[in-house]
Design an enzyme around this catalytic site. Structure first.
Site, PDB file in Angstrom:
ATOM      1  N   TYR A  69       0.819  -1.220   0.000  1.00 40.54           N
ATOM      2  CA  TYR A  69       0.000   0.000   0.000  1.00 40.54           C
ATOM      3  C   TYR A  69       0.849   1.264   0.000  1.00 40.54           C
ATOM      4  O   TYR A  69       2.055   1.218   0.150  1.00 40.54           O
ATOM      5  CB  TYR A  69      -1.048   0.001   1.105  1.00 40.54           C
ATOM      6  CG  TYR A  69      -0.645  -0.170   2.535  1.00 40.54           C
ATOM      7  CD1 TYR A  69       0.615   0.138   3.017  1.00 40.54           C
ATOM      8  CD2 TYR A  69      -1.592  -0.636   3.451  1.00 40.54           C
ATOM      9  CE1 TYR A  69       0.927  -0.007   4.346  1.00 40.54           C
ATOM     10  CE2 TYR A  69      -1.287  -0.789   4.791  1.00 40.54           C
ATOM     11  CZ  TYR A  69      -0.025  -0.466   5.239  1.00 40.54           C
ATOM     12  OH  TYR A  69       0.271  -0.616   6.560  1.00 40.54           O
ATOM     13  N   GLU A  70       0.153   2.389  -0.218  1.00 44.07           N
ATOM     14  CA  GLU A  70       0.784   3.706  -0.412  1.00 44.07           C
ATOM     15  C   GLU A  70       1.760   3.704  -1.585  1.00 44.07           C
ATOM     16  O   GLU A  70       2.789   4.377  -1.550  1.00 44.07           O
ATOM     17  CB  GLU A  70       1.488   4.174   0.871  1.00 44.07           C
ATOM     18  CG  GLU A  70       0.603   4.185   2.094  1.00 44.07           C
ATOM     19  CD  GLU A  70      -0.697   4.941   1.914  1.00 44.07           C
ATOM     20  OE1 GLU A  70      -0.805   5.782   0.999  1.00 44.07           O
ATOM     21  OE2 GLU A  70      -1.642   4.684   2.683  1.00 44.07           O
ATOM     22  N   GLY A  71       1.423   2.964  -2.632  1.00 43.34           N
ATOM     23  CA  GLY A  71       2.293   2.831  -3.799  1.00 43.34           C
ATOM     24  C   GLY A  71       3.176   1.620  -3.620  1.00 43.34           C
ATOM     25  O   GLY A  71       4.031   1.589  -2.724  1.00 43.34           O
TER      26      GLY A  71
END
Length: 594
Positions: free
Chosen positions: A434-436
């Site tokens: 997550y978050e890229g």
């Protein structure tokens, strides 16, 4: 086993490795000094140990509950959050005018490591509030700051980052959620969002959603996205809460780990919202929030690694099996088996290296805002930008590797849920996603961060590592120095190769194919650099009889262990990596049954 916050390690890393003295010297933080840092870290560690850590296991077992269009937090979590907010932990680095304590970002990151170690699922809630605070500070209107910022800083309300849709994950340019003007300056949001962390819960009276959506006349793709603020309950002019807004959770995901963190599917059914920042520039505005969250996720990786290491070490000291090769003792602790001790050493060294990388990124962020001259602020901003994708990706990979080693140290018992080692492994696995994803971080590193200044930030980093290398030769002889020298040379060769290939428009695939290998290379070598700086600082304290000599000697030993087990395996020839992988087109035939 119980969690013990590594307060001494955190303070040493901030002061001796990350460079907090430079932050203090700016004068931007008049209330900050080493005594304040120690007090904050001690208090954060105590809260994490006594309140959050005991909830970690029950949160994993029970999870959050979705029923009748609402989410209830895991047992004990709502009360723990209210204690967290009352302690002022969401306002450490926020400005005084918003009710914060205006302390350095790096100190906040260090304090939050203890939160993520104690209870990673809990830590996600305030982590996203911090990202929302940063976004509103930078792009929110004065009215939005007056209405929402103080409540977020105090922790009375929480924030949520609302990006992903069923058909638009990492490719946010494909999102289809719409925002239609209501005619009164507000907008009506229609659409469905998925993977919304702490998108709904009962721990606070209100939740502030920052939502990406499209205006009716917006161009297609990423240039047509705007950022909107939608509160769960509308806020009246006097600050009191009004009617429920028109969005709701329609379910929570059943996940591999972080069970106590409600990952919501959200439906927006004409939700009333305000535009944040400028129309069609929402992606740029959201990246203010994303970059803050990415560094925080890197700290999550450090936190879960530290917890897994402590758990494995306690087990290795307690579990008895076989004869010690050092003492000859029969039925000795498995800590006395060389391979177990090797694994524990690698776990400790990589965790310490990742901690130093993340806190150094935090120091760079503080100096990018507060250094004395524009030139210095620009230089530190370049360091922050270069480090952020590495801190996120490399540190979360370390979290997974260390948690996996923790299971291995436990042997067969590590595969049994009752020992607790498996939870850290399961929880850690989300952080590289997550978050890229970490692949996206690598693409960002080679696609943007490496060349946006002609490679000057990377070259300055290499020069700094060479300076440390020269100092290191006075502390060690032979392999510990040679391995670092070879590793720095590998980084320099790879950097020049990538900059050369980026200049060739026909070599884009080579550059992207090498991105992951380059990020891992930089992470490994920067990690060694961080531990080398720690070793030099420890030696200076030893010479001055300043501190516990056994503990300080451990810092010298830790670098040597890292040099042997990590720097000694640094790959050479990144060009060869760039020629591989993506050319295996035969995999398509295999997938089709060919």
């Amino acid at each position: 086993m119980s969690y013990r916050a590594p307060v001494r390690d955190l303070a040493f890393t901030l002061e001796a490795v990350a460079g907090m003295a430079d932050v203090a010297a700016t004068g931007a933080f008049p209330d900050y000094d080493s005594d304040v840092a120690s007090a904050v870290l001690e208090a954060a560690g105590q809260f994490s140990q006594e309140v959050l850590a005991p909830l970690n296991r029950i949160g994993d077992q029970k999870g959050s509950l979705y029923a009748n269009g609402a989410v209830t937090a895991a047992p004990g979590f709502a009360d723990a959050y209210r204690q967290f907010a009352a302690g002022g932990w969401t306002g450490l680095s926020a400005p005084v005018e918003a009710g914060g304590q205006a302390l350095p970002k790096a100190l906040e990151l260090a304090a939050y490591e203890t939160v993520h170690s104690a209870n990673m699922a809990f830590g996600l809630c305030p982590m996203l509030s911090l990202a929302a605070i940063e976004a509103l500070e930078q792009v929110g209107s004065p009215e939005q700051k007056d209405r929402y910022l103080n409540k977020l800083v105090s922790g009375e309300w929480t924030g949520a980052m609302v990006l992903t849709e069923p058909g638009a994950g990492s490719d946010l340019g494909s999102l289809i959620t719409t925002a239609t003007p209501n005619g009164d300056g507000t907008y009506a949001i229609h659409g469905q969002k998925i993977f919304i962390t702490w998108g709904d819960h009962d721990a606070t009276d209100n939740i502030i959603h920052l939502v990406l959506a499209r205006l009716p006349d917006a161009p297609k793709g990423p240039k047509g996205i705007s950022l909107f603020l939608a509160p769960k309950f509308l806020v009246k002019d006097d600050g009191s809460l009004g009617e429920r807004n028109a969005f709701r959770p329609v379910g929570v995901e059943h996940k591999l780990g972080i069970h106590a963190s409600p990952t919501c599917v959200m439906a927006y059914e004409g939700a009333r919202a305000e535009l944040v920042g400028r129309p069609n520039e929402g992606l740029a505005h959201m990246f203010v929030m994303m970059n803050a969250a990415r560094l925080a996720v890197g700290v999550e990786g450090v936190g879960i690694a530290e917890r897994a290491y402590q758990h494995a070490l306690a087990y290795a000291l307690d579990r008895r099996q076989g004869r010690s090769v050092w003492t000859g003792e029969a039925n000795a602790p498995i800590f006395d088996h060389p391979d177990v001790r090797r694994m524990l050493g690698v776990m400790k060294a990589k965790t310490a290296a990742a901690r130093a990388l993340c806190l150094s990124t935090g120091v760079a962020a503080d100096l990018a805002r507060h250094a004395e001259t524009e030139e210095a602020r620009r230089r530190w901003k370049a360091r922050e930008d270069l480090f952020t994708p590495i801190a996120k990706a490399w540190s979360t990979d370390v979290g997974c590797e260390v948690a996996s080693l923790g299971v291995q140290v436990h042997g067969g018992m590590g595969f049994i849920e009752e020992t607790g080692a498996a939870q850290y492994y399961r929880d850690a696995r989300i952080a590289p996603i997550y978050e890229g994803t970490n692949g996206i971080q690598a693409m960002d590193l080679v696609g943007r961060k490496l060349s946006m200044d002609g490679g000057e930030a990377a070259k300055a980093l290499i020069a700094d590592m060479k300076t440390t290398l020269a100092d290191l030769s006075g502390l060690y002889a032979g392999k510990p120095v040679e391995r670092f020298a070879t590793a720095v040379e590998a980084v320099e060769d790879a950097t020049l190769w990538l900059l050369d290939r980026k200049a060739d428009p026909d070599a884009a695939a080579d550059v992207l194919a090498a991105a992951d290998a380059y990020l891992k290379l930089l992470g490994d070598v920067i990690g060694g650099w961080m531990l080398a700086k720690g070793a030099l600082a420890a030696k200076a304290r030893l010479d001055a009889a300043d501190g516990d000599p056994v503990w300080l000697q451990g810092k010298l030993d830790l670098y040597e262990l890292y040099a042997a087990n990590v720097l000694g395996h640094v790959p050479r020839g990144l060009a060869a990596v760039g020629q591989g992988g993506y050319r295996l087109n035969g995999m398509r035939d295999e997938a089709r049954g060919g």
